[in-house]
Design a protein around this motif. Structure first.
Motif, PDB file in Angstrom:
ATOM      1  N   GLN A  38       0.710  -1.382   0.040  1.00  0.00           N
ATOM      2  CA  GLN A  38       0.006   0.041   0.013  1.00  0.00           C
ATOM      3  C   GLN A  38       0.939   1.228  -0.008  1.00  0.00           C
ATOM      4  O   GLN A  38       0.530   2.195  -0.638  1.00  0.00           O
ATOM      5  CB  GLN A  38      -0.893   0.098   1.142  1.00  0.00           C
ATOM      6  N   SER A  65      -1.207   2.358  -5.182  1.00  0.00           N
ATOM      7  CA  SER A  65      -2.147   3.422  -5.025  1.00  0.00           C
ATOM      8  C   SER A  65      -3.272   3.059  -5.799  1.00  0.00           C
ATOM      9  O   SER A  65      -3.082   3.083  -7.255  1.00  0.00           O
ATOM     10  CB  SER A  65      -1.992   4.700  -5.096  1.00  0.00           C
ATOM     11  N   ASN A  98      -6.582   0.170   4.573  1.00  0.00           N
ATOM     12  CA  ASN A  98      -7.127  -0.860   3.898  1.00  0.00           C
ATOM     13  C   ASN A  98      -6.423  -2.135   3.851  1.00  0.00           C
ATOM     14  O   ASN A  98      -6.908  -3.301   3.713  1.00  0.00           O
ATOM     15  CB  ASN A  98      -7.000  -0.262   2.249  1.00  0.00           C
ATOM     16  N   HIS A 205      -2.406  14.736   6.351  1.00  0.00           N
ATOM     17  CA  HIS A 205      -2.644  13.902   5.381  1.00  0.00           C
ATOM     18  C   HIS A 205      -3.875  13.060   5.271  1.00  0.00           C
ATOM     19  O   HIS A 205      -4.134  12.334   4.180  1.00  0.00           O
ATOM     20  CB  HIS A 205      -1.559  12.529   5.434  1.00  0.00           C
ATOM     21  N   HIS A 235       3.496  14.457   3.052  1.00  0.00           N
ATOM     22  CA  HIS A 235       2.840  13.146   2.567  1.00  0.00           C
ATOM     23  C   HIS A 235       2.681  13.468   1.136  1.00  0.00           C
ATOM     24  O   HIS A 235       2.192  14.398   0.756  1.00  0.00           O
ATOM     25  CB  HIS A 235       1.491  12.889   3.516  1.00  0.00           C
TER      26      HIS A 235
HETATM   27  C1  UD1 Z   1      -3.227   5.493   4.757  1.00  0.00           C
HETATM   28  C2  UD1 Z   1      -4.326   4.962   5.567  1.00  0.00           C
HETATM   29  C3  UD1 Z   1      -4.420   5.960   7.057  1.00  0.00           C
HETATM   30  C4  UD1 Z   1      -2.994   6.077   7.590  1.00  0.00           C
HETATM   31  C5  UD1 Z   1      -1.820   6.561   6.375  1.00  0.00           C
HETATM   32  C6  UD1 Z   1      -0.464   6.645   7.017  1.00  0.00           C
HETATM   33  C7  UD1 Z   1      -6.167   3.921   4.434  1.00  0.00           C
HETATM   34  C8  UD1 Z   1      -7.390   3.972   3.934  1.00  0.00           C
HETATM   35  N1  UD1 Z   1      -5.454   4.821   4.919  1.00  0.00           N
HETATM   36  O1  UD1 Z   1      -3.566   6.568   4.214  1.00  0.00           O
HETATM   37  O2  UD1 Z   1      -5.406   5.491   7.841  1.00  0.00           O
HETATM   38  O3  UD1 Z   1      -2.973   7.000   8.595  1.00  0.00           O
HETATM   39  O4  UD1 Z   1      -1.804   5.246   5.448  1.00  0.00           O
HETATM   40  O5  UD1 Z   1       0.098   7.190   6.202  1.00  0.00           O
HETATM   41  O6  UD1 Z   1      -5.444   2.838   4.425  1.00  0.00           O
HETATM   42  N2  UD1 Z   1       1.292   7.676  -1.991  1.00  0.00           N
HETATM   43  C9  UD1 Z   1       2.470   7.710  -2.894  1.00  0.00           C
HETATM   44  N3  UD1 Z   1       3.569   6.815  -2.240  1.00  0.00           N
HETATM   45  C10 UD1 Z   1       3.169   5.864  -1.312  1.00  0.00           C
HETATM   46  C11 UD1 Z   1       2.011   5.739  -0.696  1.00  0.00           C
HETATM   47  C12 UD1 Z   1       0.996   6.467  -0.935  1.00  0.00           C
HETATM   48  O7  UD1 Z   1       3.031   8.372  -3.557  1.00  0.00           O
HETATM   49  O8  UD1 Z   1       4.123   5.125  -1.013  1.00  0.00           O
HETATM   50  C13 UD1 Z   1       0.257   8.486  -2.558  1.00  0.00           C
HETATM   51  C14 UD1 Z   1      -0.584   8.026  -3.773  1.00  0.00           C
HETATM   52  O9  UD1 Z   1      -0.774   9.288  -4.547  1.00  0.00           O
HETATM   53  C15 UD1 Z   1      -1.750   7.607  -3.081  1.00  0.00           C
HETATM   54  C16 UD1 Z   1      -2.143   8.488  -1.817  1.00  0.00           C
HETATM   55  O10 UD1 Z   1      -0.585   8.759  -1.328  1.00  0.00           O
HETATM   56  O11 UD1 Z   1      -3.116   7.658  -3.600  1.00  0.00           O
HETATM   57  C17 UD1 Z   1      -2.787   7.846  -0.557  1.00  0.00           C
HETATM   58  O12 UD1 Z   1      -2.166   6.764  -0.432  1.00  0.00           O
HETATM   59  P1  UD1 Z   1      -2.829   5.683   0.508  1.00  0.00           P
HETATM   60  O13 UD1 Z   1      -2.122   4.709   0.826  1.00  0.00           O
HETATM   61  O14 UD1 Z   1      -4.239   5.082  -0.388  1.00  0.00           O
HETATM   62  O15 UD1 Z   1      -3.638   6.066   1.623  1.00  0.00           O
HETATM   63  P2  UD1 Z   1      -2.804   7.133   2.824  1.00  0.00           P
HETATM   64  O16 UD1 Z   1      -3.113   8.446   2.762  1.00  0.00           O
HETATM   65  O17 UD1 Z   1      -1.257   7.002   2.847  1.00  0.00           O
END
Ligand code: UD1
Length: 358
Positions: A38, A65, A98, A205, A235
């Motif tokens: 994730q 993502s 998730n 974030h 973030h």
């Molecule tokens: C997730 C968790 C949140 C937690 C957070 C910690 C869910 C629903 N949410 O949110 O509860 O507090 O992690 O950080 O699971 N992205 C990157 N690189 C990465 C990861 C993410 O670029 O390594 C970007 C992508 O554009 C992605 C967005 O961040 O779409 C969101 O990432 P995602 O893992 O979907 O949710 P978080 O906001 O990180």
């Protein structure tokens, strides 16, 4: 006892590390680690494995993502196949991401007992994806390890009493174990020219703040008006929204120090030496308390109600005026009750699992 641990997002690497160490040092337990992918950026994932000395995952799913459905669904398909082949006695999941949901759903359908660490938290706001993940995971879990008595109370209100244990907060184990190492090794304060207790740390974030242009603007306007340095680790989600909404002018003031997401040691150092933390993160609200730093929570509600009741945490939502006012008036309470246990949560959880699976 064979445990299959599912992790995937940054806070889960921190939460799982001390229990993994505990299981490794115990001959009665073996652990298979699945990283869903994730979080996949180096500074959101691999640096944490390095610093926390976590074992390389046995399986890496590389999910990445996507929309919630696609991300969770892809994990579910992959996790089911792995669980069918590994045949664990217990599936261990952490928190509310998730990855947590996919791990618990896959296990429940295969009738594998589930242990949920950080059970019983509620914001009572179903618009948060995390609230849905928590509700489902808690309902499917056989062991519910609660960080505090109020989390166990929440479960009781929903009729969940069997398998509930108040073990303390597992993040506290990590804070106690790594804080001094972090302070000795991190050079972040020098690198950013920060003076101890003379700056604020801010993180944003949560989808409810980053994806809503008005809330995001309102928070950034407050940061702009603060009279001390503000460290703002970005973030990836927040970074991309700042570009989408054309908000770079709101963070261009010289007292706002924008940095990439911080590794664990830099984060512990910056957080512990800040005068005040402003955040919408669940983990950082707790870490603020554990490090005895007052916190302003940029949300309308919080799961960590005991930090509010003890006077160490204030809820301001995204309201510019409220945020600025709270920064000015916040005082460090005299009392510091032990809200999150004694730092032996991982030991307790491992013992309970061993006793109850044999
Ligand atoms: C997730 C968790 C949140 C937690 C957070 C910690 C869910 C629903 N949410 O949110 O509860 O507090 O992690 O950080 O699971 N992205 C990157 N690189 C990465 C990861 C993410 O670029 O390594 C970007 C992508 O554009 C992605 C967005 O961040 O779409 C969101 O990432 P995602 O893992 O979907 O949710 P978080 O906001 O990180």
């Amino acid at each position: 006892m064979k445990v299959l641990t599912v992790v995937g997002a940054r806070p889960q690497f921190i939460k799982s590390c001390m229990l993994s160490k505990e299981m490794k040092s115990n001959l009665q337990t073996s652990e298979v680690i699945v990283h869903t992918g994730q979080h996949y950026d180096d500074n959101m994932s691999s640096i944490f494995f390095e610093q926390l000395n976590l074992a390389k995952p046995d399986y890496y799913l590389g999910v990445g993502s996507h929309t919630h459905g696609k991300q969770t669904g892809t994990m579910l398909v992959e996790l089911e196949a792995i669980m069918m082949s590994v045949k664990p006695d217990v599936v261990l999941v952490y928190g509310d991401t998730n990855s947590t949901l996919a791990g618990s759903l896959a296990a429940a359908k295969l009738h594998i007992p589930i242990a949920h660490v950080e059970a019983g938290l509620r914001s009572y706001n179903k618009k948060m994806p995390e609230e849905i993940n928590r509700l489902i995971t808690d309902n499917l879990s056989n062991w519910l390890f609660c960080p505090s008595p109020s989390a166990a109370e929440n479960l009781k209100k929903e009729g969940i009493e069997k398998g509930v244990y108040v073990t303390g907060d597992i993040m506290y184990d990590s804070v106690l174990y790594f804080k001094n190492i972090a302070l000795q090794t991190s050079t972040i304060l020098e690198d950013l020219s920060l003076t101890k207790k003379k700056y604020y740390l801010a993180t944003i974030h949560r989808a409810e703040n980053t994806d809503d242009p008005d809330r995001l603007k309102s928070i950034l306007k407050a940061l702009q008006k603060l009279e001390m340095d503000v460290v703002l680790p970005l973030h990836p989600r927040t970074k991309s929204k700042l570009i989408t909404f054309n908000y770079s002018h709101l963070i261009s003031s010289s007292h706002i120090k924008i940095v990439d997401p911080l590794n664990y040691f830099d984060m512990l150092t910056v957080a512990s030496q800040a005068q005040l933390i402003l955040t919408d993160s669940g983990g950082l609200q707790k870490e603020a308390y554990m490090l005895e730093v007052p916190c302003i929570t940029l949300r309308d509600e919080t799961e960590w109600v005991e930090t509010i009741h003890s006077g160490w945490n204030y809820l301001t939502g995204a309201d510019t005026k409220k945020i600025i006012e709270s920064v000015k008036t916040i005082e460090i309470p005299q009392k510091y009750p032990r809200l999150f246990g004694d730092g032996t949560t991982s030991k307790k959880i491992n013992e309970i699992l061993i006793n109850e699976t044999n």
